[in-house]
Design an enzyme around this catalytic site. Structure first.
Site, PDB file in Angstrom:
ATOM      1  N   ASP A   1      68.664  53.460  66.531  1.00  0.00           N
ATOM      2  CA  ASP A   1      67.307  52.947  66.299  1.00  0.00           C
ATOM      3  C   ASP A   1      67.348  51.718  65.411  1.00  0.00           C
ATOM      4  OD1 ASP A   1      64.187  54.267  64.920  1.00  0.00           O
ATOM      5  OD2 ASP A   1      64.570  52.831  66.534  1.00  0.00           O
TER       6      ASP A   1
ATOM      7  N   LYS B   1      68.197  46.043  68.305  1.00  0.00           N
ATOM      8  CA  LYS B   1      68.360  46.435  69.715  1.00  0.00           C
ATOM      9  C   LYS B   1      69.573  45.759  70.364  1.00  0.00           C
ATOM     10  CE  LYS B   1      64.989  48.646  68.391  1.00  0.00           C
ATOM     11  NZ  LYS B   1      65.343  49.914  67.692  1.00  0.00           N
TER      12      LYS B   1
ATOM     13  N   ASP C   1      66.469  55.035  70.871  1.00  0.00           N
ATOM     14  CA  ASP C   1      65.037  54.731  70.835  1.00  0.00           C
ATOM     15  C   ASP C   1      64.795  53.355  71.469  1.00  0.00           C
ATOM     16  OD1 ASP C   1      62.481  54.147  68.307  1.00  0.00           O
ATOM     17  OD2 ASP C   1      62.341  55.073  70.283  1.00  0.00           O
ATOM     18  N   ASN C   2      63.573  53.125  71.950  1.00  0.00           N
ATOM     19  CA  ASN C   2      63.099  51.794  72.370  1.00  0.00           C
ATOM     20  C   ASN C   2      63.800  51.183  73.575  1.00  0.00           C
ATOM     21  OD1 ASN C   2      63.331  51.484  68.949  1.00  0.00           O
ATOM     22  ND2 ASN C   2      61.331  51.615  69.950  1.00  0.00           N
TER      23      ASN C   2
ATOM     24  N   GLU D   1      55.607  54.161  69.520  1.00  0.00           N
ATOM     25  CA  GLU D   1      54.978  54.918  68.422  1.00  0.00           C
ATOM     26  C   GLU D   1      53.565  54.411  68.103  1.00  0.00           C
ATOM     27  OE1 GLU D   1      58.042  53.662  68.333  1.00  0.00           O
ATOM     28  OE2 GLU D   1      58.345  52.302  66.695  1.00  0.00           O
TER      29      GLU D   1
HETATM   30  O1  LIG Z   1      63.036  46.321  66.024  1.00  0.00           O
HETATM   31  C1  LIG Z   1      62.944  47.546  65.909  1.00  0.00           C
HETATM   32  N1  LIG Z   1      63.819  48.256  65.182  1.00  0.00           N
HETATM   33  C2  LIG Z   1      64.860  47.569  64.455  1.00  0.00           C
HETATM   34  C3  LIG Z   1      65.246  48.442  63.303  1.00  0.00           C
HETATM   35  C4  LIG Z   1      66.098  48.004  62.411  1.00  0.00           C
HETATM   36  C5  LIG Z   1      66.467  48.843  61.245  1.00  0.00           C
HETATM   37  O2  LIG Z   1      67.875  49.080  61.300  1.00  0.00           O
HETATM   38  C6  LIG Z   1      68.449  48.556  60.129  1.00  0.00           C
HETATM   39  N2  LIG Z   1      69.837  48.192  60.403  1.00  0.00           N
HETATM   40  C7  LIG Z   1      70.819  49.061  60.012  1.00  0.00           C
HETATM   41  C8  LIG Z   1      72.152  48.766  60.243  1.00  0.00           C
HETATM   42  C9  LIG Z   1      72.505  47.564  60.873  1.00  0.00           C
HETATM   43  O3  LIG Z   1      73.717  47.282  61.076  1.00  0.00           O
HETATM   44  C10 LIG Z   1      71.471  46.689  61.277  1.00  0.00           C
HETATM   45  C11 LIG Z   1      70.143  47.009  61.034  1.00  0.00           C
HETATM   46  C12 LIG Z   1      67.528  47.442  59.684  1.00  0.00           C
HETATM   47  O4  LIG Z   1      67.729  47.064  58.339  1.00  0.00           O
HETATM   48  C13 LIG Z   1      66.191  48.112  59.923  1.00  0.00           C
HETATM   49  O5  LIG Z   1      65.879  49.042  58.929  1.00  0.00           O
HETATM   50  C14 LIG Z   1      61.826  48.266  66.537  1.00  0.00           C
HETATM   51  C15 LIG Z   1      60.755  47.506  66.990  1.00  0.00           C
HETATM   52  C16 LIG Z   1      59.665  48.137  67.568  1.00  0.00           C
HETATM   53  N3  LIG Z   1      58.584  47.333  68.039  1.00  0.00           N
HETATM   54  O6  LIG Z   1      57.604  47.869  68.593  1.00  0.00           O
HETATM   55  O7  LIG Z   1      58.657  46.074  67.883  1.00  0.00           O
HETATM   56  C17 LIG Z   1      59.609  49.529  67.698  1.00  0.00           C
HETATM   57  C18 LIG Z   1      60.687  50.292  67.245  1.00  0.00           C
HETATM   58  O8  LIG Z   1      60.687  51.662  67.362  1.00  0.00           O
HETATM   59  C19 LIG Z   1      61.794  49.668  66.673  1.00  0.00           C
HETATM   60  O9  LIG Z   1      62.838  50.465  66.280  1.00  0.00           O
HETATM   61 MG   LIG Z   2      62.663  52.450  67.088  1.00  0.00          MG
END
Ligand SMILES: O=C(NC/C=C/[C@H]1O[C@@H](n2ccc(=O)cc2)[C@H](O)[C@@H]1O)c1cc([N+](=O)[O-])cc(O)c1O
Ligand SMILES: [Mg+2]
Length: 214
Positions: free
Chosen positions: A141, A144, A169-170, A199
């Site tokens: 999660d 992406k 997820d997603n 969500e």
């Molecule tokens: O972009 C999305 N998620 C990216 C999440 C990123 C998370 O993962 C961490 N991370 C941890 C370790 C790493 O190596 C890199 C990042 C980042 O610091 C952040 O906390 C997203 C977007 C939508 N949306 O509707 O736009 C809906 C969703 O459910 C989503 O998950």
């Molecule tokens: Mg997500």
């Protein structure tokens, strides 16, 4: 200099959830993000699918990529058996600090190891640093465009065994097309799509459950 969204989510947990009660923490975040301010938690609809996969797999070693405010961290950990452990990787130190407070409020510190850093840097270190052999369940999660490279890295590092479940997820929104193509067409995975919604919205989304076959 106002508060951040994660700080407001933590405040909603501290105001509305009962200390030591993970379900009330999950509910407090869902109520806040549905009625006050959207946030990228897996949420209650997709969360029920996550719950069913966790209950089916009964994992003792779980890896979560992307902690954010620890909504799914707490939701998954609350379903684990007493000796089971969850490692969650978070890149952003501000998010990590909030996540630690949410995990503490839920009383799940003993089951959860939050590691600050990038997945690409930490995945190769998990065996050595945490005495992990293989994971039973991995929840993807985070960014992406990291789902596919990190899956290949997990394979390379020998962190998957026949039967390991990857739950992503997603896969529709925002979408992870290269990852989806890989797990659906690789002979090494048996993949299944769980249709749902983004969500707190009516937008299409879903989870992909992929079993590593070895
Ligand atoms: O972009 C999305 N998620 C990216 C999440 C990123 C998370 O993962 C961490 N991370 C941890 C370790 C790493 O190596 C890199 C990042 C980042 O610091 C952040 O906390 C997203 C977007 C939508 N949306 O509707 O736009 C809906 C969703 O459910 C989503 O998950
Ligand atoms: Mg997500």
């Amino acid at each position: 200099t106002g508060s951040t969204r994660p700080q407001r989510i933590l405040r909603a947990v501290q105001k509305n959830a009962t200390r030591g009660d993970p379900c009330s923490v999950v509910k407090a975040i869902d109520d806040y993000c549905r009625h006050k301010e959207w946030a990228m938690n897996v949420g209650d609809e997709k969360g029920c699918i996550v719950d069913s996969v966790v209950s089916e797999v009964k994992p003792t070693a779980v890896l979560e990529l992307g902690t954010y405010c620890a909504y799914s961290t707490v939701r998954i950990a609350s379903l684990l058996s007493p000796n089971a452990k969850l490692i969650t990787l978070e890149f952003n130190s501000d998010y990590a600090a909030i996540a630690r407070e949410v995990i503490a409020w839920a009383g799940l510190q003993d089951k959860i190891q939050l590691v600050e850093g990038a997945s690409g840097e930490w995945i190769p270190r998990l065996k050595e640093e945490f005495g992990i052999e293989t994971f039973d369940l991995i929840f993807l999660d985070h960014w992406k465009d990291r789902y596919l490279p990190d899956t290949k890295l997990l394979e390379k590092c020998g962190l998957l065994r026949p039967g390991t479940v990857l739950l992503a997820d997603n896969v529709i929104c925002p979408g992870t097309p290269d990852y989806l193509d890989y797990v659906r067409n690789s002979q090494q995975y048996k993949s299944k799509f769980f249709k749902s919604h983004l969500e707190y919205t009516q937008e299409e989304d879903g989870l992909e459950k992929s079993v590593f076959l070895g």
